[in-house]
Design an enzyme around this catalytic site. Structure first.
Site, short mmCIF file in Angstrom:
data_model
loop_
_atom_site.label_atom_id
_atom_site.label_comp_id
_atom_site.label_asym_id
_atom_site.label_seq_id
_atom_site.Cartn_x
_atom_site.Cartn_y
_atom_site.Cartn_z
N LEU A 171 0.85 -1.21 0.00
CA LEU A 171 0.00 0.00 0.00
C LEU A 171 0.88 1.24 0.00
O LEU A 171 0.49 2.30 -0.49
CB LEU A 171 -0.88 0.03 1.25
CG LEU A 171 -2.02 -0.97 1.33
CD1 LEU A 171 -2.54 -1.05 2.76
CD2 LEU A 171 -3.15 -0.54 0.40
N ALA A 220 10.27 5.17 5.32
CA ALA A 220 11.70 5.05 5.53
C ALA A 220 12.02 3.80 6.35
O ALA A 220 13.09 3.22 6.21
CB ALA A 220 12.19 6.29 6.26
N THR A 221 11.07 3.37 7.17
CA THR A 221 11.38 2.25 8.07
C THR A 221 10.53 1.02 7.81
O THR A 221 10.70 0.02 8.49
CB THR A 221 11.13 2.68 9.53
OG1 THR A 221 9.76 3.09 9.65
CG2 THR A 221 12.03 3.82 9.97
N ASP A 238 6.67 14.13 13.39
CA ASP A 238 6.87 13.86 11.95
C ASP A 238 5.57 14.14 11.19
O ASP A 238 5.12 13.33 10.38
CB ASP A 238 7.33 12.41 11.75
CG ASP A 238 7.88 12.18 10.34
OD1 ASP A 238 8.10 13.19 9.61
OD2 ASP A 238 8.08 11.02 9.94
N1 LIG Z 1 -3.44 2.15 7.58
C1 LIG Z 1 -2.98 2.30 6.36
N2 LIG Z 1 -3.79 2.01 5.30
C2 LIG Z 1 -3.34 2.17 4.04
N3 LIG Z 1 -2.11 2.64 3.75
C3 LIG Z 1 -1.26 2.92 4.74
C4 LIG Z 1 -1.67 2.78 6.09
N4 LIG Z 1 -0.62 3.13 6.88
C5 LIG Z 1 0.37 3.50 6.05
N5 LIG Z 1 0.01 3.38 4.77
C6 LIG Z 1 0.81 3.71 3.59
O1 LIG Z 1 2.16 3.38 3.83
C7 LIG Z 1 2.98 4.56 3.79
C8 LIG Z 1 4.09 4.44 4.84
O2 LIG Z 1 3.53 4.37 6.12
P1 LIG Z 1 4.24 5.04 7.37
O3 LIG Z 1 4.39 6.49 7.11
O4 LIG Z 1 3.51 4.65 8.58
O5 LIG Z 1 5.63 4.33 7.29
P2 LIG Z 1 7.07 4.80 7.87
O6 LIG Z 1 8.02 3.77 7.50
O7 LIG Z 1 6.90 5.11 9.29
O8 LIG Z 1 7.29 6.11 7.02
P3 LIG Z 1 8.13 7.42 7.30
O9 LIG Z 1 8.87 7.20 8.56
O10 LIG Z 1 8.99 7.56 6.10
O11 LIG Z 1 7.10 8.48 7.39
C9 LIG Z 1 2.05 5.70 4.03
O12 LIG Z 1 2.52 6.90 3.44
C10 LIG Z 1 0.76 5.20 3.34
O13 LIG Z 1 0.83 5.44 1.94
#
Ligand SMILES: Nc1ncnc2c1ncn2[C@@H]1O[C@H](COP(=O)(O)OP(=O)(O)OP(=O)(O)O)[C@@H](O)[C@H]1O
Length: 771
Positions: free
Chosen positions: A18, A22-23, A138
């Site tokens: 989806l 970054a992590t 963030d």
């Molecule tokens: N509950 C959800 N339903 C659908 N898509 C999701 C959901 N949670 C996250 N995503 C998708 O996944 C992407 C990455 O999620 P998230 O930001 O939580 O990851 P991260 O690794 O913590 O990212 P970063 O630290 O780079 O912001 C989001 O930008 C979104 O497009």
């Protein structure tokens, strides 16, 4: 290859992520027993290496939070086989706010309604977090997910709590670095990206800055601070955010080493209305402020946003300036406040505004003192309040369109072609919206002409009706005046004849009454003459207005509805077809970009599509500039010429109204003086009667007159032709008594007359105020 992965209760398919952060990678999954669709966040190997408490933080924070604007945590489990931590969340298939902003029709910012939803939901989520002592650290569009509620409206929810922190209060300092560079507070930016001294502390207010950048991005589709070269030019970025003057909300460096273009306003292409810009620009100025002296605390921010959200929006169309206004107004405000707010957005002062809604004056349609929350819900963008300028001004310039230019470069690589197609799509969607607006506004101008004519005719017929009523009143008054003067004169004569001229008191009273009578005659006749003259003038003016303008329907004839774009031109549909084609090309170029080893055929098709892409851009430019804009300008000119004439008619009707007001004033004075005369007449005659009565002997007073004597004429008695001296005396007294009775009766008539005059005066003041 098996792409299915699972944990104790969930399954997910890794072939279709989806999103990626970054992590982590986020996948669509399902609950094994209920079948419920979920989002599973699987952390990368590098993220698994982080200290345990850091890994647990996101899970711990999410567990504490339960709010409509925060993505709910469903579970935290371990992936079977690898033992990797996974977070299971409520799924959205509508992506993040960042994805929403990537859509071509949002490239220059979200529509106003959607912007306000984002503003409200994100603020509510942050407020809830603050109440639980948590800061996000963030905040950015990528960490705000979009859900669609049961009513079809968007619900935005904060996600990604991997950087969140529990703090005791707003000012509690911390040193760790989190966030995404474009949205970072300058202090954090300096420490994280420019290697500033390690000891630097931050507070939860870093979230306020990130909110400012996020909302700016949502409002304009762009970031507020952009050095030339983007991420590669960090020194400049830091310089822009820290050197900017207070109140500056935008700083862009367009050319390498070039100057920064500063602005305290949102850019012209931003689609938010002028009304909302007035309210939101100060919010941006405070959020995008690095000087602690001027920054807000969270409560200031929450209060300001709540104040914007709770306002009611009143839609107003002003044909003179060709503007659709959105007036943001407190629900408890009234018409006067609305007019002041309209004046702020136009150059039409409150007193000069002619506001019409649903074919009638707004002040007649809503009670002026009533709060706007009671105004009809039917006031919408396409059914607005029309605002005309009562003062005649020179034709203003036709407002320049906020045109976005199509890219001119004919890119050479597939990647560049895709970039160009993306820019063309964004501009195409922007122009499509503009064409739609041009069409809506031209229809509104046509409607404004109709409502203006309708209201003006209504106004004129109201004047005519008023005049009819007034004229009837005038006739009644003249009749009363005549009756009164006749009665007065008659009684004077009777008293003169019947009273004892030797009585010096009665003599003096009579002289006084005589004098009063002469004054009355002079006064009322003079006023009556003025009323007749003015009535004549009003009749003539009204007749002329009716004959010259209303009956001939001059205003209708002078307006040509076919000037401007018409529905037959199908501009909106035409531009839609072209934009759909451009979007298809963009999609095709996206696929081409990913292709390895394109065939000759593919290349030829790509070339053809590229040619068509630029042709389509030219078509939109030409449709807009050569057709819609030219036509709209013609209609705008026509409106101003037409308005001059209609203004003249309204001016005439206003002149008549003024005459009628003058007449009403005269009539009121007339009634007042008639009424005063009645009063005095009553008083003076009463004194006379008392005096005469006193002169009769007790015995005479109790005699009953033989009825035939009552019929004898006064002259008979005076000539002494009625018999002996004694009998004469007796008859004289009898007659005096009968005249006294007559005077008493007349007094009653005068009382009734006075009462009538009083109610007449009330009628008049009512009419007076209805004008
Ligand atoms: N509950 C959800 N339903 C659908 N898509 C999701 C959901 N949670 C996250 N995503 C998708 O996944 C992407 C990455 O999620 P998230 O930001 O939580 O990851 P991260 O690794 O913590 O990212 P970063 O630290 O780079 O912001 C989001 O930008 C979104 O497009």
């Amino acid at each position: 290859m098996n792409t299915l992965r699972g944990s104790s209760h969930y399954l997910w398919d890794v072939s279709k992520p989806l999103g990626q952060g970054a992590t982590s990678m986020v996948y669509k999954g399902r609950n094994k027993s209920s079948g419920e669709e979920v989002a599973v966040k699987v952390f990368s190997r590098a993220a698994q290496m982080r200290p345990h408490e850091v890994q647990m933080r996101e899970f711990d924070v999410m567990r504490k939070l339960a709010h409509r604007n925060i993505v709910p945590l469903l579970d935290a489990e371990e992936e079977q086989g690898t033992g990797n931590k996974v977070i299971v969340m409520q799924l959205t298939e509508h992506g993040s706010l960042f994805n929403v902003l990537e859509e071509p029709h949002n490239a220059y910012g979200l529509p106003e309604e959607e912007f306000l939803i984002v503003l409200e939901h994100v603020t509510c989520g942050v407020k809830y977090m603050r109440e639980h002592g948590i800061i996000h650290r963030d905040i950015k569009p990528g960490n705000i997910l979009r859900y669609i509620g049961e009513d079809g409206r968007s619900v935005y929810k904060l996600t990604d709590f991997g950087s969140a922190k529990q703090v005791q209060d707003e000012e509690e300092p911390f040193m760790s670095l989190y966030g995404t560079e474009e949205y970072l507070h300058p202090d954090m930016y300096e420490k994280a990206l420019l290697r500033a001294p390690d000891k630097k502390h931050f507070t939860s207010k870093v979230d306020l800055w990130s909110l400012g950048v996020t909302f700016f991005h949502v409002a304009t589709g762009e970031l507020p601070f952009k050095p030339f070269g983007g991420r590669n030019n960090r020194e400049k970025m830091f310089e822009i955010t820290t050197r900017k003057e207070s109140g500056v909300i935008m700083g862009v460096q367009h050319i390498e080493m070039g100057p920064i273009q500063w602005s305290k306003e949102l850019p012209g292409y931003c689609r938010l209305s002028a009304g909302l810009k007035l309210l939101i620009t100060p919010v941006f100025a405070r959020l995008l402020e690095s000087n602690p002296k001027y920054t807000w605390n969270f409560d200031d921010f929450f209060d300001h946003v709540a104040n914007i959200i709770k306002k009611r929006v009143i839609h107003v169309f002003c044909p003179h300036t060709w503007t659709c206004l959105k007036v943001y107004i407190d629900a408890e405000n009234n018409l006067t406040n609305l007019q002041e707010l309209i004046a702020k957005q136009t150059d039409i002062q409150s007193t000069s505004q002619l506001l019409i809604f649903d074919g009638q004056l707004l002040k007649d349609c809503v009670q002026p003192l009533l709060p706007v929350c009671n105004y009809p819900e039917g006031i919408t963008e396409t059914n607005p309040i029309f605002c005309f300028d009562r003062d005649f001004k020179d034709t203003p310039l036709f407002p320049p369109p906020p045109i976005r230019e199509f890219p001119k470069t004919k890119a050479s690589s597939y990647a560049e072609d895709y970039k160009a197609a993306k820019a063309c799509s964004a501009t195409g969607c922007y122009m499509e919206k503009e064409v739609e607006w041009y069409s809506i506004k031209q229809d509104l101008v046509r409607r404004s002409v109709q409502v203006y004519i309708h209201e003006l005719y209504h106004e004129c017929s109201h004047l005519a009706d008023y005049n009819k009523f007034r004229s009837k009143n005038c006739d009644n008054l003249t009749q009363w005046k005549e009756t009164f003067l006749q009665m007065f004169q008659h009684e004077l004569r009777m008293i003169k004849v019947l009273t004892d001229t030797q009585d010096s008191d009665i003599g003096a009273l009579l002289r006084e009454l005589n004098q009063f009578y002469e004054e009355c005659v002079r006064d009322v006749n003079e006023t009556s003459r003025k009323i007749t003259e003015l009535s004549y003038e009003v009749e003539n003016e009204l007749k002329r207005l009716q004959d010259d303008h209303l009956n001939k329907k001059i205003l209708k004839k002078k307006w040509n509805d076919s000037v401007g774009c018409s529905s037959k031109d199908r501009c909106v549909q035409k531009v839609h077809v072209i934009v759909t084609q451009i979007l298809k090309t963009k999609q095709q170029f996206g696929e081409d970009r990913r292709k390895t080893g394109a065939t000759f055929n593919d290349e030829q098709i790509h070339k053809y599509e590229k040619h068509r892409l630029f042709e389509n851009c030219i078509k939109i430019e030409s449709l807009f500039s050569d057709h819609c804009q030219t036509k709209a300008k013609e209609q705008f000119q026509q409106f101003h010429v037409w308005y001059r004439q209609s203004w003249e008619i309204r001016y005439k009707s206003e002149q008549i109204e003024k005459l009628l007001l003058k007449l009403a004033e005269l009539l009121e004075n007339f009634v007042r003086s008639l009424s005063q005369m009645c009063l005095k007449y009553k008083g003076d005659f009463e004194r006379c009667i008392t005096r005469i009565e006193a002169s009769l002997t007790r015995q005479e007073r109790h005699q009953h007159p033989p009825s035939p004597l009552m019929q004898r004429s006064v002259s008979e008695i005076m000539m002494g032709s009625a018999g002996s001296r004694d009998e004469l005396k007796r008859m004289r007294n009898i007659l005096i008594r009968s005249v006294l009775q007559g005077l008493h009766d007349n007094q009653k008539v005068a009382g009734d007359l006075q009462q009538e005059l009083h109610s007449q005066s009330e009628d008049l003041s009512q009419l007076f105020s209805s004008l």
